[in-house]
Scaffold this motif. Structure first.
Motif, PDB file in Angstrom:
ATOM      1  N   VAL A 142       0.832  -1.206   0.000  1.00 46.44           N
ATOM      2  CA  VAL A 142       0.000   0.000   0.000  1.00 46.44           C
ATOM      3  C   VAL A 142       0.868   1.258   0.000  1.00 46.44           C
ATOM      4  O   VAL A 142       0.515   2.266  -0.618  1.00 46.44           O
ATOM      5  N   ASN A 163     -10.329  -0.366  -2.879  1.00 47.60           N
ATOM      6  CA  ASN A 163     -10.202  -1.391  -1.842  1.00 47.60           C
ATOM      7  C   ASN A 163     -11.475  -2.222  -1.730  1.00 47.60           C
ATOM      8  O   ASN A 163     -11.648  -2.956  -0.776  1.00 47.60           O
ATOM      9  N   LEU A 189      -4.135  -3.684  -3.296  1.00 42.80           N
ATOM     10  CA  LEU A 189      -4.879  -2.516  -3.770  1.00 42.80           C
ATOM     11  C   LEU A 189      -4.947  -2.532  -5.293  1.00 42.80           C
ATOM     12  O   LEU A 189      -4.032  -3.018  -5.956  1.00 42.80           O
TER      13      LEU A 189
END
Length: 315
Positions: A142, A163, A189
């Motif tokens: 992330v 997400n 993600l």
């Protein structure tokens, strides 16, 4: 129209919005390569670099990612979606290339490499005992995705951190599901990237003292701004960010087409096809993800426009 090069980091962060609709224009290979390189410059725990990026640009893959995300349009419309993958077992592999590169760059000496390699294994074994290997790997991925968002904004590109998706389906799209020996791979993600087909205003952020604390949670941070939240500049169209120490003014991306207050990204080196964000057509029928709420999300689910349990892109 004023001309300007790539945005500086503070400007890119403040100008970035989560965009749901994109123009079909493909990204130049050089620009995409630079974006990936900048994303992977992100730091990682013990420099193990247990994160990777799968570039999905073909129509079939993009459509499949859209379905995996409950029908959200971003992956389908954006010319590229970056899928950030975390590996919770990378530390068990051969890390000699990482150590050799650090030595070659003069960053680490032999003694440091020896100590570091032992400490890395000790740390990872401790995470394993506590069941935290996946969590740490996803955090690293992330961080890399965040670098990509800022880099994209600096190039005049739009993005939309996502997400809300079915991990099993996303793995199928990027070819992980058929690799039984790689159960350590996790989707962190999705990040569609491209040229915006809509304009998004800044919905605002709570004052600094509301969410930044001094030494102890709940003690509002006020150094440099004063303890009164009302003294903080309100972000948004035309806001003056120069009142924050060390900051510079931020371009107003909500200006009407043709406004001279918006920088011309076409002058950015090597990115001559970058768009004029101010001239992108608005999509009034689409709810602004930045201004959305949980109530809006529930309403979407009830209308059947988005399945319950999926999230709108992070603002």
């Amino acid at each position: 129209m004023t001309t300007a090069g790539p945005l500086a980091v503070p400007q890119a962060i403040r100008a970035r919005r989560s965009i749901r609709h994109y123009l079909p224009d493909p990204l130049p290979e050089e620009q995409l390569t630079e974006l990936l390189a900048l994303a992977l410059e992100a730091p990682s725990s013990w420099n193990v670099q247990a994160r990777s990026v799968v570039v999905v640009s073909d129509r079939e893959g993009r459509d499949a990612l859209s379905r995996a995300a409950g029908g959200q349009p971003q992956p389908r419309e954006a010319p590229v979606t970056l899928v950030f993958v975390a590996s919770s077992q990378s530390w068990r592999g051969d890390l000699s290339d990482i150590y050799e590169q650090a030595r070659g760059n003069g960053a680490w000496n032999e003694e440091f490499v020896a100590d570091f390699s032992r400490a890395t294994l000790d740390f990872q074994h401790d995470l394993e005992k506590r069941g935290l290997l996946r969590e740490y790997a996803v955090k690293d991925a992330v961080i890399a995705a965040t670098y990509a968002m800022v880099a994209a904004a600096s190039m005049g590109l739009a993005s939309s951190p996502m997400n809300g998706w079915d991990e099993t389906e996303v793995k199928k799209v990027v070819g992980i599901d058929d690799r039984e020996d790689r159960e350590d791979l996790h989707i962190a993600l999705l990040l569609p990237v491209g040229r915006p087909a809509e304009r998004r205003g800044h919905p605002g952020r709570r004052p600094l003292a509301r969410n930044a604390f001094d030494a102890r949670y709940g003690r509002g941070y006020g150094q440099g701004y004063g303890s009164d939240c009302r003294t903080l500049p309100a972000p948004g169209a035309g806001s003056d960010f120069t009142s924050a120490p060390g900051s510079t003014s931020v371009p107003d991306f909500t200006s009407a087409p043709g406004s001279t207050s918006v920088p011309d990204f076409a002058s950015a080196p090597d990115f001559a096809s970058a768009p004029d964000l101010a001239s992108a057509p608005a999509h009034p029928s689409v709810r602004d993800a930045d201004s959305g709420s949980d109530a809006d999300a529930d309403a979407d689910s009830a209308r059947g426009t988005r399945p319950a349990g999926t999230s709108v892109s992070a603002p």
